[in-house]
Design a protein around this motif. Structure first.
Motif, PDB file in Angstrom:
ATOM      1  N   GLY A  64       1.027  -1.176   0.004  1.00 20.89           N
ATOM      2  CA  GLY A  64       0.055   0.011  -0.066  1.00 20.89           C
ATOM      3  C   GLY A  64       0.956   1.418  -0.039  1.00 20.89           C
ATOM      4  N   ALA A  65       0.249   2.333  -0.493  1.00 18.96           N
ATOM      5  CA  ALA A  65       0.995   3.787  -0.528  1.00 18.96           C
ATOM      6  C   ALA A  65       1.688   3.996   0.857  1.00 18.96           C
ATOM      7  CB  ALA A  65       0.149   4.551  -0.964  1.00 18.96           C
ATOM      8  N   GLY A  66       3.204   4.115   0.877  1.00 19.53           N
ATOM      9  CA  GLY A  66       3.852   4.387   2.049  1.00 19.53           C
ATOM     10  C   GLY A  66       4.087   3.238   2.892  1.00 19.53           C
ATOM     11  N   GLY A  67       3.457   2.045   2.827  1.00 21.97           N
ATOM     12  CA  GLY A  67       3.515   1.018   3.797  1.00 21.97           C
ATOM     13  C   GLY A  67       4.831   0.526   4.138  1.00 21.97           C
ATOM     14  N   GLY A  78       7.710   2.090   1.386  1.00 21.00           N
ATOM     15  CA  GLY A  78       7.169   2.550  -0.010  1.00 21.00           C
ATOM     16  C   GLY A  78       7.556   4.085  -0.128  1.00 21.00           C
ATOM     17  N   ILE A  79       8.060   4.422  -1.282  1.00 22.88           N
ATOM     18  CA  ILE A  79       8.500   6.010  -1.245  1.00 22.88           C
ATOM     19  C   ILE A  79       7.849   6.608  -2.681  1.00 22.88           C
ATOM     20  CG2 ILE A  79      10.492   6.208  -0.135  1.00 22.88           C
ATOM     21  CD1 ILE A  79      12.153   5.807  -2.681  1.00 22.88           C
ATOM     22  N   ALA A  80       7.144   5.564  -3.483  1.00 22.65           N
ATOM     23  CA  ALA A  80       6.450   6.208  -4.622  1.00 22.65           C
ATOM     24  C   ALA A  80       5.727   4.822  -5.157  1.00 22.65           C
ATOM     25  CB  ALA A  80       7.582   6.540  -5.521  1.00 22.65           C
ATOM     26  N   PRO A  81       4.924   5.048  -5.969  1.00 21.04           N
ATOM     27  CA  PRO A  81       4.499   3.835  -6.741  1.00 21.04           C
ATOM     28  C   PRO A  81       5.674   2.768  -7.198  1.00 21.04           C
ATOM     29  CG  PRO A  81       3.426   5.817  -7.785  1.00 21.04           C
ATOM     30  CD  PRO A  81       4.628   6.171  -6.744  1.00 21.04           C
ATOM     31  N   ARG A  83       8.166   1.813  -5.665  1.00 28.57           N
ATOM     32  CA  ARG A  83       9.457   2.035  -5.156  1.00 28.57           C
ATOM     33  C   ARG A  83       9.719   2.051  -3.619  1.00 28.57           C
ATOM     34  NH1 ARG A  83      11.825   7.157  -7.307  1.00 28.57           N
ATOM     35  NH2 ARG A  83       9.857   7.997  -7.733  1.00 28.57           N
ATOM     36  N   VAL A 148       7.037   8.457   4.005  1.00 25.92           N
ATOM     37  CA  VAL A 148       6.548   9.532   3.092  1.00 25.92           C
ATOM     38  C   VAL A 148       7.793  10.190   2.475  1.00 25.92           C
ATOM     39  CG1 VAL A 148       4.316  10.463   4.299  1.00 25.92           C
ATOM     40  CG2 VAL A 148       6.668  11.395   4.885  1.00 25.92           C
ATOM     41  N   ALA A 149       7.884  10.578   1.110  1.00 31.84           N
ATOM     42  CA  ALA A 149       8.874  11.153   0.317  1.00 31.84           C
ATOM     43  C   ALA A 149       8.213  12.475   0.413  1.00 31.84           C
ATOM     44  CB  ALA A 149       8.780  10.639  -0.832  1.00 31.84           C
ATOM     45  N   THR A 150       8.998  13.635   0.934  1.00 35.27           N
ATOM     46  CA  THR A 150       8.819  14.884   0.785  1.00 35.27           C
ATOM     47  C   THR A 150       9.860  15.775   0.513  1.00 35.27           C
ATOM     48  OG1 THR A 150       7.662  16.866   2.167  1.00 35.27           O
ATOM     49  CG2 THR A 150       8.512  15.060   3.446  1.00 35.27           C
ATOM     50  N   GLN A 151       9.791  17.052   0.770  1.00 35.69           N
ATOM     51  CA  GLN A 151      11.035  18.009   0.719  1.00 35.69           C
ATOM     52  C   GLN A 151      10.866  18.982   1.854  1.00 35.69           C
ATOM     53  OE1 GLN A 151      10.751  19.564  -3.191  1.00 35.69           O
ATOM     54  NE2 GLN A 151       9.565  21.019  -2.785  1.00 35.69           N
ATOM     55  N   LEU A 156      15.134  17.227  -0.574  1.00 37.88           N
ATOM     56  CA  LEU A 156      14.136  15.847  -0.505  1.00 37.88           C
ATOM     57  C   LEU A 156      14.502  14.926   0.550  1.00 37.88           C
ATOM     58  CD1 LEU A 156      14.501  14.998  -4.325  1.00 37.88           C
ATOM     59  CD2 LEU A 156      12.815  16.450  -3.383  1.00 37.88           C
TER      60      LEU A 156
ATOM     61  N   TYR B   7      -0.592   8.734  -4.796  1.00 34.73           N
ATOM     62  CA  TYR B   7       0.139   7.961  -3.824  1.00 34.73           C
ATOM     63  C   TYR B   7       0.197   8.744  -2.579  1.00 34.73           C
ATOM     64  CZ  TYR B   7       3.853   5.000  -2.164  1.00 34.73           C
ATOM     65  OH  TYR B   7       4.606   4.054  -1.755  1.00 34.73           O
ATOM     66  N   GLY B  59       8.681  16.910  -5.777  1.00 36.27           N
ATOM     67  CA  GLY B  59       9.172  17.132  -4.134  1.00 36.27           C
ATOM     68  C   GLY B  59       8.611  15.715  -3.517  1.00 36.27           C
ATOM     69  N   CYS B  61       6.739  11.651  -4.329  1.00 36.15           N
ATOM     70  CA  CYS B  61       7.142  10.340  -5.221  1.00 36.15           C
ATOM     71  C   CYS B  61       7.547  10.635  -6.553  1.00 36.15           C
ATOM     72  CB  CYS B  61       5.675   9.778  -5.262  1.00 36.15           C
ATOM     73  SG  CYS B  61       4.409  10.296  -6.161  1.00 36.15           S
TER      74      CYS B  61
END
Lengths: 195, 100
Positions: A64-67, A78-81, A83, A148-151, A156, B7, B59, B61
């Motif tokens: 799942g997203a970010g799981g 998870g950091i992206a679909p 990935r 999460v992937a953020t900045q 980043l 996502y 910034g 995914c």
């Protein structure tokens, strides 16, 4: 084994700092994982890659997203679909993953040299991180293990909640010193300890 | 403005990079049709209202997204992964890149 060098060394000031009237609100540290690896699944191969991560690390990453999931020495989220960032305190993870993920399934990229892992731990961790990132860090929005992937501006960051009040941040090594300085400033109002 | 990444969930617009109007069809690279290339490179709908556009969650995914946004109100009607939108690639607004 190569001797790891920290980019934070010139600004590394162990001890307690800032407003300590209520004690240290957060503890800041570096976790020094020897393996930081990004794994990408080609479309349709996501489950195969998740299974490969499980075989290589023993970590069962939720689909799942970010799981994600984190243990004392290993982590994956998870950091992206399709990935995932996979981390191990020990060396050799990249080789382990590469042996299980062929070019037709996905890609394995070693980032151990390119990321710095920073831990923010303590009752004010959400507060401090919320100053830097426009992300909901509440436990309901970001449960333990998920990421999460953020900045923060142009820095980043991939962030995993590894415990209820603990977050592990992976930032570009070349920007880590600047980010660390900003992080320390952001923690001054609640007091922080560098260990 | 918040964009709800399929996502990552709702994120501040500062995490995204605008990539222009969606639905433009690139002429055949072998084409020497100057009008078609001119239309592809320069023509934009520039509507006052709903607009289909590409954004990248640069910034976060880093996925490329198809966003339907109202240019008057910034209200966002939908967000989807760009790769899932086959319609826009198979039925471009300008069949030959010429002005509508």
């Amino acid at each position: 084994m190569a001797e790891p060098l920290s980019p934070l060394q010139p600004v590394w000031q162990p001890g307690r700092h800032g407003n300590l009237s209520g004690g240290a609100g957060v503890v800041l540290s570096e976790t020094h994982p020897s393996s930081i690896v990004q794994v990408a699944a080609w479309a349709g191969s996501e489950r195969a890659v998740i299974e490969a991560i499980r075989e290589a690390t023993g970590l069962a990453v939720p689909d799942g997203a970010g799981g994600g999931v984190a243990t004392r020495t290993k982590a994956a989220f998870g950091i992206a679909p399709g990935r995932f960032l996979v981390v191990d305190q020990a060396e050799g993870l990249e080789t382990e993953l590469r042996s299980r993920i062929d070019a037709g399934t996905g890609s394995v990229t070693g980032l151990s040299h390119g990321r710095t892992a920073i831990r923010v731990d303590g009752p004010k961790a959400e507060w401090v991180l919320s100053k830097l990132f426009a992300v909901d860090f509440s436990l309901t929005a970001l449960p333990v293990g998920s990421g999460v992937a953020t900045q923060h501006h142009d820095v980043l960051a991939q962030i995993q909640r590894s415990a209820a009040m603990r977050f592990d941040l992976y930032v570009f090594r070349s920007l880590a010193r600047s980010f660390w300085t900003t992080l320390c400033h952001s923690a001054e109002d609640v007091g922080y300890e560098v260990i | 403005m918040l964009i709800t990444c399929p996502y990552c969930g709702p994120r501040d617009v500062s995490e995204f990079t605008y990539q222009g109007e969606a639905g433009r069809t690139r002429p055949d690279p072998a084409s020497t049709d100057r009008a078609a290339w001119d239309g592809y490179v320069y023509d934009r709908l520039n509507p006052a209202g709903e607009h289909s556009e590409y954004w990248q969650h640069s910034g976060g995914c880093r996925a490329h997204l198809l966003v339907k946004r109202n240019t008057l109100t910034h209200e966002i009607a939908s967000v989807a992964f760009a790769r899932e939108d086959q319609r826009i690639h198979s039925a471009g607004r300008r069949g030959k890149g010429a002005r509508p």
